[in-house]
Design a protein around this motif. Structure first.
Motif, PDB file in Angstrom:
ATOM      1  N   ALA A  78       0.966  -1.261  -0.010  1.00 52.60           N
ATOM      2  CA  ALA A  78       0.082  -0.460   0.117  1.00 52.60           C
ATOM      3  C   ALA A  78       1.017   1.511  -0.505  1.00 52.60           C
ATOM      4  N   LYS A  79       1.743   1.515   0.821  1.00 53.95           N
ATOM      5  CA  LYS A  79       2.815   2.719   0.918  1.00 53.95           C
ATOM      6  C   LYS A  79       3.811   2.475  -0.673  1.00 53.95           C
ATOM      7  N   GLY A 294      -4.495   8.710  -7.853  1.00 56.58           N
ATOM      8  CA  GLY A 294      -4.105   7.183  -7.515  1.00 56.58           C
ATOM      9  C   GLY A 294      -3.719   6.779  -5.698  1.00 56.58           C
ATOM     10  N   LEU A 295      -4.516   7.831  -5.625  1.00 60.21           N
ATOM     11  CA  LEU A 295      -4.120   8.205  -3.845  1.00 60.21           C
ATOM     12  C   LEU A 295      -5.337   6.369  -3.535  1.00 60.21           C
ATOM     13  N   ALA A 296      -6.541   6.362  -4.571  1.00 65.72           N
ATOM     14  CA  ALA A 296      -7.563   5.382  -3.804  1.00 65.72           C
ATOM     15  C   ALA A 296      -7.028   4.547  -4.057  1.00 65.72           C
ATOM     16  N   GLU A 297      -6.330   3.547  -5.180  1.00 62.34           N
ATOM     17  CA  GLU A 297      -5.525   2.580  -5.139  1.00 62.34           C
ATOM     18  C   GLU A 297      -4.861   2.382  -4.166  1.00 62.34           C
ATOM     19  N   ALA A 301      -5.921  -0.769  -1.291  1.00 60.42           N
ATOM     20  CA  ALA A 301      -4.894  -1.690  -0.566  1.00 60.42           C
ATOM     21  C   ALA A 301      -3.898  -1.975   0.262  1.00 60.42           C
ATOM     22  N   GLY A 302      -4.695  -0.185   1.769  1.00 61.52           N
ATOM     23  CA  GLY A 302      -4.761  -0.207   2.854  1.00 61.52           C
ATOM     24  C   GLY A 302      -4.894  -1.074   3.783  1.00 61.52           C
ATOM     25  N   LEU A 303      -6.589  -0.802   2.890  1.00 61.02           N
ATOM     26  CA  LEU A 303      -7.800  -0.927   3.503  1.00 61.02           C
ATOM     27  C   LEU A 303      -7.520  -3.072   3.890  1.00 61.02           C
ATOM     28  N   ASP A 304      -7.507  -3.307   2.384  1.00 61.13           N
ATOM     29  CA  ASP A 304      -7.202  -4.923   2.797  1.00 61.13           C
ATOM     30  C   ASP A 304      -6.130  -5.233   3.404  1.00 61.13           C
TER      31      ASP A 304
END
Length: 338
Positions: A78-79, A294-297, A301-304
């Protein structure tokens, strides 16, 4: 939000406020405008929510400024997806609307935002290797703030719609659900379909999605020869609460988050049915970001990552929203209005 005219065939009781004390300061209609930014300020921004009444039969919420939040480790995946312009200052600026418990409200100091959305914002930022910077905003102000770059993300019970997807990107983090809540000792056990509300006295918000659903169900029942619903409309939470507790109304039908908060806070009501907020379609609550940056992508990933490491479930459980949990985040899921 769907504004529906009142058909002459249905029974209606428009009731003025009764004398009584609200179990929770949050309006029963506080979340009714989550699918419509023009109406949200009238529904979601009605004022600060107060502390819930304590009860020996229910869990209490921590509404103090000192929050023992669940923290997350960093997700390397995510980072790596975080846009450079967001990474530049090491912070994730997140807009929240602290006017609707348990999603976001002011703590007992009347200045510190707390709640489910706030906890997720902090954990999401940590998963991205960033520091959350929480900014309280009026609900109606977030669209312009995101478009202008003032806020990098919004966690404020925003429902994904096809119209909004033209301007914003989304990463889902909760199901948008409506709930039927009855008095805790009510004989009503389950409401799943139209026939289950036949003949009931139902409190609902005028001009809301839940009213439209109830109207459709009532029409189906009358077509099938079943008893009509008695629609009840109240001006404030105290009157609605008293109607349920006194037996003047059978159930309240509205945003599940509000109902779940009250049920967990005081133990005097129970969940008897859930309906998708966009019935018959599924509705998604999502992190909202500027389109195309691109922040939503990265948020997806961060939420997952939060779902996988268990932090997500702990946060929802803390605020009584475990029924709204999702198995994984979805980037720009199908929106209402499609």
């Amino acid at each position: 939000m769907n504004t529906t005219s009142t058909p002459p065939a249905r029974r209606i009781r428009r009731l003025t406020p009764l004398i009584g004390t609200a179990l929770v300061g949050t309006s029963l209609l506080a979340l009714a405008g989550c699918a419509d930014p023009d109406s949200a300020s009238a529904g979601q921004g009605q004022g600060q929510a107060g502390s819930p009444a304590a009860s020996s039969s229910a869990e209490a919420f921590n509404l103090s400024p000192e929050q023992d939040r669940f923290s997350s480790n960093v997700s390397a995946e995510a980072k790596a997806l975080v846009p450079q312009e967001v990474n530049a200052d090491g912070k994730l600026t997140v807009a929240v609307s602290p006017f609707a418990a348990p999603l976001a409200l002011y703590a007992t100091d009347n200045k510190t935002p707390v709640g489910n959305e706030v906890d997720i914002a902090y954990a999401l930022a940590e998963s991205l290797g960033l520091e959350a910077q929480i900014v309280p905003v009026a609900w109606a102000d977030w669209p312009l703030g995101v478009e202008s770059g003032k806020y990098e993300a919004v966690l404020s019970n925003v429902t994904v719609t096809e119209e909004r997807k033209q301007k914003f990107d989304f990463a889902s983090y909760r199901n948008d659900l409506l709930g039927f809540y009855a008095k805790s000792d009510s004989a009503i056990a389950e409401i799943k379909k139209a026939k289950d509300v036949a003949g009931l006295r139902v409190i609902v918000g005028s001009g809301t999605n839940q009213e439209k659903i109830l109207l459709d169900w009532d029409a189906e029942n009358k077509k099938n020869g079943l008893e009509a619903v008695e629609f009840q409309y109240y001006d404030d939470d105290s009157a609605s609460t008293l109607a349920i507790q006194s037996g003047r109304a059978d159930v309240y039908f509205g945003p599940n988050a509000t109902g779940a908060y009250k049920a967990k806070a005081d133990g005097k009501t129970k969940l008897v049915g859930l309906v998708d907020g966009g019935w018959p379609k599924k509705a998604n609550i999502a992190v909202t970001t500027k389109k195309g940056n691109g922040l939503a992508e990265a948020a997806e990933a961060g939420l997952d990552h939060l779902i996988g490491n268990g932090v997500y479930a702990k946060i929802l459980d803390r605020w009584g929203l475990e029924t709204e949990a999702i198995p994984d985040s979805e980037l720009n899921p199908p929106g209402l209005g499609s």
